[in-house]
Motif scaffolding. Structure first.
Motif, short mmCIF file in Angstrom:
data_model
loop_
_atom_site.label_atom_id
_atom_site.label_comp_id
_atom_site.label_asym_id
_atom_site.label_seq_id
_atom_site.Cartn_x
_atom_site.Cartn_y
_atom_site.Cartn_z
N ILE A 105 -128.33 66.17 59.62
CA ILE A 105 -129.36 65.15 59.87
C ILE A 105 -128.68 63.81 60.16
CG2 ILE A 105 -131.25 63.85 58.81
CD1 ILE A 105 -132.05 66.39 57.35
N LEU A 106 -127.62 63.52 59.41
CA LEU A 106 -126.91 62.25 59.60
C LEU A 106 -126.36 62.13 61.02
CD1 LEU A 106 -126.47 59.90 57.68
CD2 LEU A 106 -124.36 60.98 56.93
N ILE A 107 -125.76 63.20 61.51
CA ILE A 107 -125.17 63.12 62.84
C ILE A 107 -126.26 63.05 63.90
CG2 ILE A 107 -124.79 65.60 63.32
CD1 ILE A 107 -121.81 63.80 63.90
N ALA A 108 -127.41 63.71 63.63
CA ALA A 108 -128.54 63.61 64.57
C ALA A 108 -129.08 62.19 64.59
CB ALA A 108 -129.64 64.60 64.16
N GLN A 109 -129.13 61.55 63.41
CA GLN A 109 -129.61 60.17 63.35
C GLN A 109 -128.64 59.22 64.06
OE1 GLN A 109 -130.22 59.71 59.12
NE2 GLN A 109 -132.44 60.03 59.33
N ALA A 110 -127.35 59.48 63.91
CA ALA A 110 -126.35 58.65 64.59
C ALA A 110 -126.51 58.81 66.10
CB ALA A 110 -124.95 59.03 64.14
N ALA A 111 -126.75 60.04 66.54
CA ALA A 111 -126.92 60.28 67.98
C ALA A 111 -128.17 59.57 68.50
CB ALA A 111 -127.00 61.78 68.24
N ASN A 134 -129.08 51.57 55.91
CA ASN A 134 -130.20 50.70 55.54
C ASN A 134 -131.51 51.49 55.47
OD1 ASN A 134 -130.90 48.02 54.85
ND2 ASN A 134 -131.88 47.77 56.84
N SER A 135 -131.58 52.57 56.26
CA SER A 135 -132.79 53.40 56.22
C SER A 135 -132.69 54.47 55.13
CB SER A 135 -133.00 54.07 57.59
OG SER A 135 -131.95 54.99 57.83
N ARG A 136 -131.57 54.50 54.42
CA ARG A 136 -131.37 55.48 53.34
C ARG A 136 -130.96 54.78 52.04
NH1 ARG A 136 -129.32 60.79 54.53
NH2 ARG A 136 -129.98 61.51 56.58
N ARG A 137 -131.49 53.58 51.85
CA ARG A 137 -131.07 52.78 50.68
C ARG A 137 -131.29 53.53 49.36
NH1 ARG A 137 -133.30 48.44 53.53
NH2 ARG A 137 -135.25 48.66 52.37
N ASP A 138 -132.37 54.34 49.31
CA ASP A 138 -132.67 55.04 48.05
C ASP A 138 -131.65 56.14 47.75
OD1 ASP A 138 -133.54 56.37 50.29
OD2 ASP A 138 -135.19 57.38 49.26
N GLU A 139 -130.77 56.46 48.73
CA GLU A 139 -129.75 57.49 48.49
C GLU A 139 -128.39 56.88 48.13
OE1 GLU A 139 -129.45 60.43 51.72
OE2 GLU A 139 -131.43 59.73 52.33
N ILE A 140 -128.30 55.54 48.22
CA ILE A 140 -127.01 54.88 47.97
C ILE A 140 -126.85 54.63 46.47
CG2 ILE A 140 -125.65 52.79 48.36
CD1 ILE A 140 -127.11 52.51 51.06
N GLU A 141 -125.75 55.15 45.90
CA GLU A 141 -125.42 54.85 44.49
C GLU A 141 -124.71 53.51 44.45
OE1 GLU A 141 -126.18 56.22 41.73
OE2 GLU A 141 -127.04 58.10 42.49
N GLY A 142 -125.41 52.47 44.03
CA GLY A 142 -124.77 51.16 43.96
C GLY A 142 -124.92 50.40 45.26
N THR A 143 -123.81 49.76 45.68
CA THR A 143 -123.86 48.85 46.83
C THR A 143 -122.90 49.33 47.92
OG1 THR A 143 -124.32 47.00 45.34
CG2 THR A 143 -123.49 46.43 47.52
N VAL A 144 -123.31 49.13 49.16
CA VAL A 144 -122.39 49.33 50.29
C VAL A 144 -122.09 47.96 50.89
CG1 VAL A 144 -122.06 50.29 52.59
CG2 VAL A 144 -123.19 51.66 50.82
N LEU A 145 -120.81 47.64 51.02
CA LEU A 145 -120.40 46.39 51.65
C LEU A 145 -119.81 46.71 53.02
CD1 LEU A 145 -118.67 44.85 48.51
CD2 LEU A 145 -120.85 44.12 49.50
N GLY A 146 -120.33 46.07 54.04
CA GLY A 146 -119.81 46.25 55.40
C GLY A 146 -118.96 45.05 55.76
N LEU A 147 -117.65 45.26 55.88
CA LEU A 147 -116.72 44.15 56.10
C LEU A 147 -116.26 44.14 57.57
CD1 LEU A 147 -114.74 41.90 55.25
CD2 LEU A 147 -113.19 43.70 54.43
N PHE A 148 -116.70 43.11 58.30
CA PHE A 148 -116.23 42.90 59.67
C PHE A 148 -115.09 41.89 59.58
CE2 PHE A 148 -120.59 44.30 59.89
CZ PHE A 148 -120.60 45.21 60.94
N GLN A 149 -113.87 42.39 59.64
CA GLN A 149 -112.70 41.57 59.32
C GLN A 149 -112.01 41.01 60.58
OE1 GLN A 149 -109.12 43.49 57.42
NE2 GLN A 149 -108.27 42.26 59.09
N PRO A 150 -111.75 39.72 60.60
CA PRO A 150 -111.05 39.14 61.75
C PRO A 150 -109.54 39.33 61.62
CG PRO A 150 -111.52 37.41 60.16
CD PRO A 150 -112.09 38.69 59.59
N GLY A 151 -108.83 39.00 62.71
CA GLY A 151 -107.38 38.79 62.65
C GLY A 151 -106.52 39.94 62.16
#
Ligand code: NI
Length: 391
Positions: free
Chosen positions: A6-12, A122-139
């Protein structure tokens, strides 16, 4: 257990969005620590998704998705965002609009895949244990490395980081495949800067001079013994001098010669020992020739060291996602990655995302023709989301 099909179908299903992000970033590349428009674009994309974010490390962005349970428990997904000083020659319609700057290391793919993964999560927040941090890192491409600036801000101190995840494109792997290696994966890298000072003058009368050119030539040769005589045969080590400037003339010996090079290896203790040998050899040889060597070694990135347990679990998750035959074991690499700073602090895994076009000769990273297969965006977004849900 996450349903990977399902995850790969949603990504597609998100493919058009992630491709649009990737092509925008590709057309507007920015050099290390100058990723202002890139950061603005990423922040706007996160706003559209309703995902909160804060600036980090000057031109980076840190996104946060809160799930259920203990919100201190966190997984960090990291994408780097900078481009390279290379003039693009792909001829693509969405090619770089910034002359002499190009996303030739796939960091546009990394950022777009992370945006895709965060949309999925973000559409599966109820399945996340804790927090997900998305780090867009420069340099990432430039010393001291954006990773060290991120860590200097201590953004993760309030969290219990369970996994720090980095994904990087690899044109040698076919699209749809992944590669990884437990333990030490990339080399450490250090910059060598050596100045040999003597006394210059008329080249016809060297006996009156202290010639830094002959001394520097001996130093270049003698330094090779650091690798051949001092390095443990089981620890791959490279020492290269790539710049050697003796700015005299046919009849002028200069007062000084400068040289620059790189030291790469895979063992932290030996890395420190090699630097001592470099200083001793350069100084000793210079003094034997009546000259003086000023040795400056700028610390580059530490090795990326993948946590063995996390790496095995990551291989299992990627195998469930893509098929176990599509997860490949990799060799060590002499290239360096500032992700090594994270691996020194947190349990981490850094893996490769296949972007090679099947049946075509791979185009190498850091070249003007680099053109990854965009179908990899689906695999990259699904992989990051799956790891955030399962690690
Ligand atoms: Ni890169």
């Amino acid at each position: 257990m996450t349903d990977y099909k399902i995850l790969i179908a949603q990504a597609a299903a998100l493919h058009e969005h992630t491709v649009r992000h990737r092509r925008h970033l590709h057309a507007h590349p920015e050099l290390s620590f100058g990723e202002h428009e890139t950061a603005r674009y990423i922040a706007a994309a996160l706003d559209t998704l309703g995902i909160p974010h804060v600036p980090i490390a000057g031109t980076g962005v840190l996104a946060r998705i809160e799930g259920r349970g203990d919100l201190r428990r966190a997984v960090v997904l990291r994408a780097d965002t900078d481009a390279l000083p290379i003039g693009e020659q792909t001829g693509l319609a969405y090619g770089s609009q910034n002359a002499g700057v190009m996303h030739a290391c796939g960091h546009d793919m990394h950022a777009a895949a992370l945006l895709g993964a965060l949309a999925l999560l973000n559409s599966r927040r109820d399945e996340i244990e804790g927090t997900v941090l998305g780090l867009f890192q420069p340099g990432e491409e430039c010393c001291p490395g954006g990773a060290s600036l991120v860590l200097a801000e201590h953004p993760f101190d309030a969290f219990d980081i369970r996994a720090f995840v980095g994904q990087h494109v690899d044109p040698d792997l076919a699209v749809g495949t992944f590669g990884l290696r437990a333990g030490v994966y990339t080399a450490s890298s250090d910059e060598l800067h050596i100045t040999v000072r003597g006394v210059g003058g008329h080249a016809a009368m060297p006996s009156r001079l202290r010639d830094p050119v002959v001394a520097a030539a001996q130093i270049v040769t003698a330094l090779q013994q650091v690798v051949s005589r001092n390095a443990d045969g089981n620890i791959p080590t490279v020492l290269s001098i790539g710049r050697l400037i003796a700015d005299g003339a046919t009849n002028i010996i200069p007062d000084e010669v400068t040289m620059q090079g790189t030291l790469r290896t895979f063992d932290a203790d030996w890395r420190a020992g090699a630097k001592e040998r470099i200083r001793a050899i350069a100084s000793g040889v210079a003094s034997a020739y009546g000259t003086e060597a000023i040795v400056t070694i700028r610390d580059g990135y530490p090795s990326v060291v993948n946590d063995p347990v996390l790496t095995r679990r990551t291989a299992d998750i990627l195998g469930a996602l893509a098929g176990t035959d599509r997860v490949l074991a990799l060799d060590r690499r002499m290239t360096a990655e500032d992700f090594g700073y994270y691996t020194a602090h947190y349990p981490s895994v850094f893996y490769r995302l296949g972007v090679g076009r099947p049946g075509e000769e791979p185009q190498r990273l850091h070249t003007p023709g680099f053109a990854p297969d965009e179908r990899a965006l689906d695999h990259g977004a699904a992989a990051l989301a799956a790891l955030a849900l399962s690690l």
